[in-house]
Design a protein around this motif. Structure first.
Motif, mmCIF file in Angstrom:
data_model
loop_
_atom_site.group_PDB
_atom_site.id
_atom_site.type_symbol
_atom_site.label_atom_id
_atom_site.label_comp_id
_atom_site.label_asym_id
_atom_site.label_seq_id
_atom_site.Cartn_x
_atom_site.Cartn_y
_atom_site.Cartn_z
ATOM 1 N N ILE A 167 0.689 -1.178 -0.006
ATOM 2 C CA ILE A 167 -0.169 0.011 -0.056
ATOM 3 C C ILE A 167 0.967 1.123 -0.264
ATOM 4 N N ASP A 168 2.066 1.126 0.707
ATOM 5 C CA ASP A 168 2.829 2.265 0.778
ATOM 6 C C ASP A 168 3.386 2.576 -0.637
ATOM 7 N N SER A 169 3.807 1.748 -1.462
ATOM 8 C CA SER A 169 4.176 1.506 -2.725
ATOM 9 C C SER A 169 3.161 1.929 -3.730
ATOM 10 N N PHE A 170 1.989 1.307 -3.685
ATOM 11 C CA PHE A 170 0.936 1.833 -4.764
ATOM 12 C C PHE A 170 0.485 3.157 -4.316
ATOM 13 N N GLY A 171 0.416 3.596 -3.112
ATOM 14 C CA GLY A 171 0.039 5.075 -2.521
ATOM 15 C C GLY A 171 0.950 5.897 -3.410
ATOM 16 N N MET A 172 2.205 5.938 -3.032
ATOM 17 C CA MET A 172 3.053 6.786 -3.857
ATOM 18 C C MET A 172 3.126 6.906 -5.119
ATOM 19 N N HIS A 173 2.650 5.939 -5.885
ATOM 20 C CA HIS A 173 2.378 5.666 -7.531
ATOM 21 C C HIS A 173 1.027 6.783 -7.502
ATOM 22 N N ILE A 174 0.067 6.227 -6.720
ATOM 23 C CA ILE A 174 -1.271 6.955 -6.933
ATOM 24 C C ILE A 174 -1.246 8.400 -6.842
ATOM 25 N N LEU A 175 -0.519 8.882 -5.712
ATOM 26 C CA LEU A 175 -0.168 10.372 -5.367
ATOM 27 C C LEU A 175 0.414 11.007 -6.714
ATOM 28 N N LYS A 176 1.134 10.334 -7.344
ATOM 29 C CA LYS A 176 1.903 11.033 -8.636
ATOM 30 C C LYS A 176 1.056 11.436 -9.405
ATOM 31 N N GLY A 177 -0.109 10.751 -9.360
ATOM 32 C CA GLY A 177 -1.393 11.374 -10.482
ATOM 33 C C GLY A 177 -2.091 12.204 -9.968
ATOM 34 N N ASN A 178 -1.568 13.185 -9.088
ATOM 35 C CA ASN A 178 -2.199 14.176 -8.323
ATOM 36 C C ASN A 178 -3.747 13.674 -7.829
ATOM 37 N N ASN A 179 -3.477 12.722 -7.302
ATOM 38 C CA ASN A 179 -4.823 12.263 -6.403
ATOM 39 C C ASN A 179 -4.417 12.379 -4.963
ATOM 40 N N LYS A 180 -5.771 12.475 -4.191
ATOM 41 C CA LYS A 180 -5.769 12.234 -2.824
ATOM 42 C C LYS A 180 -6.195 11.075 -2.350
ATOM 43 N N LEU A 181 -5.605 10.052 -1.374
ATOM 44 C CA LEU A 181 -5.612 8.833 -1.133
ATOM 45 C C LEU A 181 -6.000 8.814 0.390
ATOM 46 N N ALA A 182 -7.075 7.979 0.787
ATOM 47 C CA ALA A 182 -7.240 7.759 2.290
ATOM 48 C C ALA A 182 -7.087 6.201 2.268
ATOM 49 N N VAL A 183 -6.505 5.806 3.368
ATOM 50 C CA VAL A 183 -6.080 4.387 3.433
ATOM 51 C C VAL A 183 -6.823 3.918 4.959
ATOM 52 N N LEU A 184 -7.761 3.184 4.824
ATOM 53 C CA LEU A 184 -8.627 2.744 5.889
ATOM 54 C C LEU A 184 -8.110 1.377 6.154
ATOM 55 N N ALA A 185 -8.663 0.879 7.502
ATOM 56 C CA ALA A 185 -8.525 -0.673 7.832
ATOM 57 C C ALA A 185 -9.740 -1.154 8.507
ATOM 58 N N ILE A 186 -9.621 -2.417 8.341
ATOM 59 C CA ILE A 186 -10.733 -2.936 9.094
ATOM 60 C C ILE A 186 -10.047 -4.227 9.740
ATOM 61 N N GLU A 228 3.055 12.121 3.578
ATOM 62 C CA GLU A 228 2.433 12.695 2.440
ATOM 63 C C GLU A 228 1.463 13.529 2.957
ATOM 64 N N ALA A 229 1.086 14.644 2.296
ATOM 65 C CA ALA A 229 0.169 15.723 2.674
ATOM 66 C C ALA A 229 -1.069 15.271 2.185
ATOM 67 N N ASN A 230 -1.234 14.518 0.982
ATOM 68 C CA ASN A 230 -2.199 14.286 0.253
ATOM 69 C C ASN A 230 -2.648 12.616 0.853
ATOM 70 N N ALA A 231 -2.098 12.138 1.721
ATOM 71 C CA ALA A 231 -2.712 10.823 2.112
ATOM 72 C C ALA A 231 -3.171 10.964 3.630
ATOM 73 N N PHE A 232 -4.265 10.377 3.653
ATOM 74 C CA PHE A 232 -4.875 10.286 5.206
ATOM 75 C C PHE A 232 -4.937 8.990 5.458
ATOM 76 N N ILE A 233 -4.076 8.203 6.364
ATOM 77 C CA ILE A 233 -4.279 6.985 7.130
ATOM 78 C C ILE A 233 -4.845 6.903 8.150
ATOM 79 N N ARG A 234 -5.695 6.001 8.453
ATOM 80 C CA ARG A 234 -6.328 5.690 9.655
ATOM 81 C C ARG A 234 -6.361 4.276 10.104
ATOM 82 N N PRO A 235 -5.941 4.032 11.207
ATOM 83 C CA PRO A 235 -6.027 2.766 11.595
ATOM 84 C C PRO A 235 -7.661 1.945 11.721
ATOM 85 N N SER A 236 -7.682 0.974 11.896
ATOM 86 C CA SER A 236 -9.091 0.104 12.096
ATOM 87 C C SER A 236 -9.914 0.785 13.449
ATOM 88 N N PRO A 237 -11.100 1.144 13.360
ATOM 89 C CA PRO A 237 -11.942 1.284 14.375
ATOM 90 C C PRO A 237 -11.810 0.066 15.337
#
Ligand code: GDP
Length: 364
Positions: free
Chosen positions: A106-125, A149-158
């Motif tokens: 996810i770290d690696s996918f996320g860095m690629h995704i952000l290169k495309g000017n996207n904002k990425l949220a990573v949530l977990a269950i 990264e400023a455009n990434a929002f990472i949140r652990p599982s509730p």
């Protein structure tokens, strides 16, 4: 008074003044109080979220996760108001056993995704917290690059509650993240219990991370998970592991042929990659884009989201009914009595269940 031995008649070391006992409470506490976290009204939350304010988004997610009724009232209002601004994202579910490389990938996918000017949220269950009160997903430093990264929002599982409850909160968090402008959402889970089903029911693309094993990779994989996957990716295809990964790829590809084509009409692909060395990551992301194009054209994209909304409507009803039932004091007393009757063979399970249900319905 100065110590007597500090008098000039004595030679050698001087005796310093001691210090009094320190107060146990920080004397400056009161001046900190004004920095206490501000609480917002529902409209203030919504305004902050729509502006993309990450700190307010985080606080709103905390409200969503809270089990306090007063928090839930505000949270539901915020969600309701955010709803018109949601839906414009691609939601990706990722699962795999512990050690498969989810965080690294996810770290690696996320860095690629952000290169495309996207904002990425990573949530977990993370369903492990329900059983063990520990966490499989949360206890290590995860996604080191992404987390800065400023455009990434990472949140652990509730953490609290049943899987159904945790999953509902995550789904609600997706809504808030989308309203805050996050156009890519990753929901991660471990291959434990029913959590894959929960994640599958809230994403557009469901990705299964596998490792090349010793030739019998297919053993131990729950059939249902293979059927849910829109793509299977074999991680750690690097170094001496490349050949094994290719072999696993063909095993999985063959196994997939045994399943009927999914409702989407898309034949799931199997790819090899290395999250750690960043090999083949673009191909994985291209596969997801290709799928999204395919299902948007066919209409399946909207169809899947609609059935998910319906599913969550009923899930929420079921969960709330269940909580209401078990929290009812008369029901709790009845359960104690009738459970004993069942254990002592005085009543059948069905008769006992009817009696407790009667108590509940009469109390309404
Ligand atoms: P998770 O439990 O599924 O989140 O797995 P992690 O991402 O924590 O990875 C588990 C271990 O596998 C770590 O020691 C990683 O460094 C390692 N790992 C992850 N991805 C790769 C990869 O692509 N290649 C290799 N060789 N090791 C990897």
């Amino acid at each position: 008074m100065d110590h007597i031995e500090n008098d000039d008649q004595f030679h050698g070391l001087r005796v310093n003044k001691g210090i009094g006992e320190q107060p146990t409470v920080n004397p400056y506490l009161n001046s900190f109080k004004k920095y206490k976290r501000k609480t917002y009204s529902a409209s203030e939350y919504v305004e902050g979220i729509l502006k993309g304010n990450i700190s307010i988004l985080g606080q709103a997610v905390t409200l969503v996760e809270s089990s306090k009724p007063e928090h839930q009232v505000i949270a539901q209002e915020v969600i309701e108001k955010c709803l018109p601004y949601t839906g414009n994202s691609i939601r990706i579910g990722i699962t795999g056993v512990p050690g498969a490389g989810k965080s690294t990938s996810i770290d690696s996918f996320g860095m690629h995704i952000l290169k495309g000017n996207n904002k990425l949220a990573v949530l977990a269950i993370d369903p492990s917290s329900e059983v063990t009160k520990g966490s499989i997903l949360g206890d290590k430093t995860r996604m080191e690059r992404l987390s800065t990264e400023a455009n990434a929002f990472i949140r652990p599982s509730p953490s609290a509650g049943s899987l159904g409850g945790v999953a509902r909160k995550t789904r609600e968090t997706i809504i808030l993240c989308e309203a805050a402008g996050f156009n890519r959402i990753i929901v991660e889970t471990v291959g434990v219990g029913q959590s894959e089903t929960a994640v599958h029911s809230m994403v557009d693309f469901f990705l299964l991370i596998q490792l090349a094993g010793t030739g019998d990779e297919l053993q131990g994989i729950k059939r249902g998970i293979m059927e849910m996957a829109d793509g299977i990716i074999i991680n750690k295809a690097d170094g001496t592991n490349i050949e094994k990964a290719k072999l696993a790829q063909s095993h999985f590809q063959n196994a997939l042929h045994l399943f009927p084509l999914p409702d989407s009409g898309w034949s799931p692909k199997v790819l090899t990659y290395s999250g750690y060395y960043d090999i083949g990551v673009d191909e994985v992301l291209n596969m997801i884009d290709e799928y999204i194009d395919f299902v948007k054209k066919s209409g399946y994209f909207d169809h899947r989201r609609n059935s998910q909304s319906r599913y969550w409507m009923y899930e929420t009803i079921n969960e709330k009914l269940k909580n209401n039932f078990y929290n009812n004091l008369k029901v709790q007393q009845g359960l104690k009595v009738y459970e004993q009757d069942v254990l002592n063979s005085r009543l059948s399970s069905f008769a006992a269940a009817s009696k407790v249900l009667d108590i509940y319905f009469k109390d309404l």
